[in-house]
Write an enzyme that holds these catalytic residues in place. Structure first.
Site, short mmCIF file in Angstrom:
data_model
loop_
_atom_site.label_atom_id
_atom_site.label_comp_id
_atom_site.label_asym_id
_atom_site.label_seq_id
_atom_site.Cartn_x
_atom_site.Cartn_y
_atom_site.Cartn_z
N THR A 1 0.80 -1.22 0.00
CA THR A 1 0.00 0.00 0.00
C THR A 1 0.83 1.27 0.00
O THR A 1 0.48 2.27 -0.64
CB THR A 1 -0.90 0.00 1.26
OG1 THR A 1 -1.67 -1.19 1.23
CG2 THR A 1 -1.82 1.18 1.31
N ASP B 1 2.29 -7.54 -3.95
CA ASP B 1 1.41 -7.47 -2.79
C ASP B 1 1.95 -8.53 -1.84
O ASP B 1 2.20 -9.67 -2.24
CB ASP B 1 -0.02 -7.83 -3.22
CG ASP B 1 -0.99 -7.72 -2.04
OD1 ASP B 1 -1.89 -6.89 -2.10
OD2 ASP B 1 -0.84 -8.49 -1.07
N SER B 2 2.15 -8.16 -0.59
CA SER B 2 2.93 -9.06 0.27
C SER B 2 2.23 -10.39 0.54
O SER B 2 2.86 -11.34 1.00
CB SER B 2 3.33 -8.36 1.56
OG SER B 2 2.28 -8.32 2.47
N THR C 1 3.98 -9.32 15.13
CA THR C 1 2.81 -9.94 14.52
C THR C 1 1.93 -8.80 14.01
O THR C 1 1.79 -7.80 14.72
CB THR C 1 2.01 -10.71 15.60
OG1 THR C 1 2.86 -11.71 16.14
CG2 THR C 1 0.76 -11.35 15.06
N THR D 1 2.56 -21.47 21.64
CA THR D 1 1.23 -21.26 22.22
C THR D 1 0.32 -20.44 21.31
O THR D 1 0.79 -19.58 20.56
CB THR D 1 1.31 -20.58 23.61
OG1 THR D 1 -0.01 -20.25 24.04
CG2 THR D 1 2.16 -19.32 23.59
N CYS E 1 -1.71 -18.41 22.57
CA CYS E 1 -1.82 -17.10 23.24
C CYS E 1 -0.82 -16.15 22.60
O CYS E 1 0.25 -16.55 22.16
CB CYS E 1 -1.48 -17.21 24.72
SG CYS E 1 -2.60 -18.25 25.63
N1 ASP Z 1 -2.20 -6.39 0.92
C1 ASP Z 1 -1.22 -5.38 1.19
C2 ASP Z 1 0.12 -6.08 1.35
O1 ASP Z 1 0.41 -6.63 2.36
C3 ASP Z 1 -1.56 -4.58 2.37
C4 ASP Z 1 -0.50 -3.57 2.71
O2 ASP Z 1 0.24 -3.11 1.88
O3 ASP Z 1 -0.41 -3.21 3.87
O4 ASP Z 1 0.88 -6.06 0.43
#
Ligand code: ASP
Length: 339
Positions: A11, A55-56, A163, A274, A276
């Site tokens: 993005t 796109d990741s 995360t 875990t 959690c």
């Molecule tokens: N789908 C996008 C990605 O991970 C979302 C982002 O860029 O934050 O490439």
């Protein structure tokens, strides 16, 4: 001072097409047109864009190898690296690179944004500017944060402790089991006690092999024998990350434990982390954990899921012998677990 910005996709590098209103990537070599503030840094900022941009969610391990090679070949030319990356899998990429870049002594700061840099309320500008400032920060001529890290909103985290936990908010990341490495307020305050500083004169080693023969088993009340069988008997796996309850507990039903035991005897590594978000596996706390330990399940301490997976990829490529992999899982390679 020279910083290399590597734009991989996501993005952050997008703006709205005035004709259609949809988001399109802009030419990143022209980043100073979008963020004129960058000129104020007064040092050299070079940019490299991936082609195609990714796109990741589409990232695969060969992307990490490409990134490691790129950092390796530019390592002596730059003082620090800023990697612009989609947020969805940023924690996986940062975890993977923390293992693949052994003896890292320069900053590698990942960042991205929730809103494109070309939008009015973007968080991308601040994230980018702070990430560059952190990558360039030094004390007594040495980098302040010579680690693979993630900067987002106003906190810098150790990459392999993070995360993505929020799809909506600007502070999209959390590091539940390790304190922030820095907090950006009016000044950037560095938590030097939490930052890892490498020994002097150690050369960077770029690891460019990964072995992805890793499976995942998330347990839940009602898990069936059929599901357990199909995961444990998946062809061509060397290890399984098992996500257990609480401090590393799982059902004690004989069918469950017997199947795990047989798989371990067959040579499969089972790494226990875990479900959690905060805290660590301690299989000695309850009988439900101790039984797993006794049949050879390996405790993953307070590892994130992202770090567990990428650490196994890394270790399996490094060692052919699963016994060695299992043994090495208990070592912290780049501060990914608290022992
Ligand atoms: N789908 C996008 C990605 O991970 C979302 C982002 O860029 O934050 O490439």
């Amino acid at each position: 001072m020279k910083i290399l910005i590597i734009y991989t996709g996501g993005t952050i590098g997008m703006k709205q097409d005035p004709a259609t209103g949809s988001l399109v990537p802009f030419d990143f070599s022209q980043i100073e047109n979008e963020v004129p503030e960058l000129k104020k840094f007064g040092f050299r900022l070079d940019t490299i864009s991936f082609d195609p941009l990714i796109d990741s969610s589409n990232i695969q391990p060969d992307f990490w190898i490409r990134l490691v090679n790129l950092i390796g070949s530019n390592h002596d030319l730059y003082d620090g690296f800023v990697i612009l990356h989609g947020t969805d899998t940023m924690s996986y990429s940062a975890s993977a690179l923390s293992f693949m870049l052994e003896n890292l002594s320069k900053p590698v700061v990942f960042t991205g944004s929730q809103l494109p840099i070309g939008m009015l309320r973007t968080d991308g500008k601040e994230n980018l500017i702070s990430a560059i400032e952190i990558a360039a920060a030094t004390k007594n001529g040495l980098p302040m944060v010579p680690e693979v890290s993630i900067f987002f909103k106003n906190e810098l985290y150790r990459g392999n402790r993070t995360t993505k936990y929020n799809v909506e908010h600007f502070n999209a990341f959390r590091s539940f089991n390790y304190p922030p490495l820095a907090i950006a307020g009016i000044n950037v305050k560095y938590n030097t006690l939490a930052i890892h500083y490498p020994e002097k004169d150690v050369a960077l080693i770029c690891h460019t092999q990964l072995d992805t023969r890793v499976g995942v088993l998330k347990i839940f009340p009602g898990i069936s024998e059929f599901l357990l069988d199909s995961v444990l008997n998946t062809e061509n796996l060397r290890s399984i990350v098992i996500e257990t309850f609480g401090s590393g507990n799982a059902p004690t039903a004989p069918w469950f434990l017997d199947k795990i035991k047989t798989a371990v005897k067959r040579g499969l590594i089972i790494m226990n982390i875990t479900q959690c978000q905060e805290g660590s596996v301690d299989m000695e706390k309850y009988e439900t954990g101790l039984l797993l330990k006794n049949i050879g399940v390996i405790g993953g301490y307070d590892s994130t899921f992202e770090s567990a997976i990428t650490k196994l990829f890394f270790l399996q490529a490094k060692y052919d012998d699963n016994k060695l992999v299992a043994q090495k899982l208990l070592t912290s390679f780049s501060g990914e677990i608290t022992i």
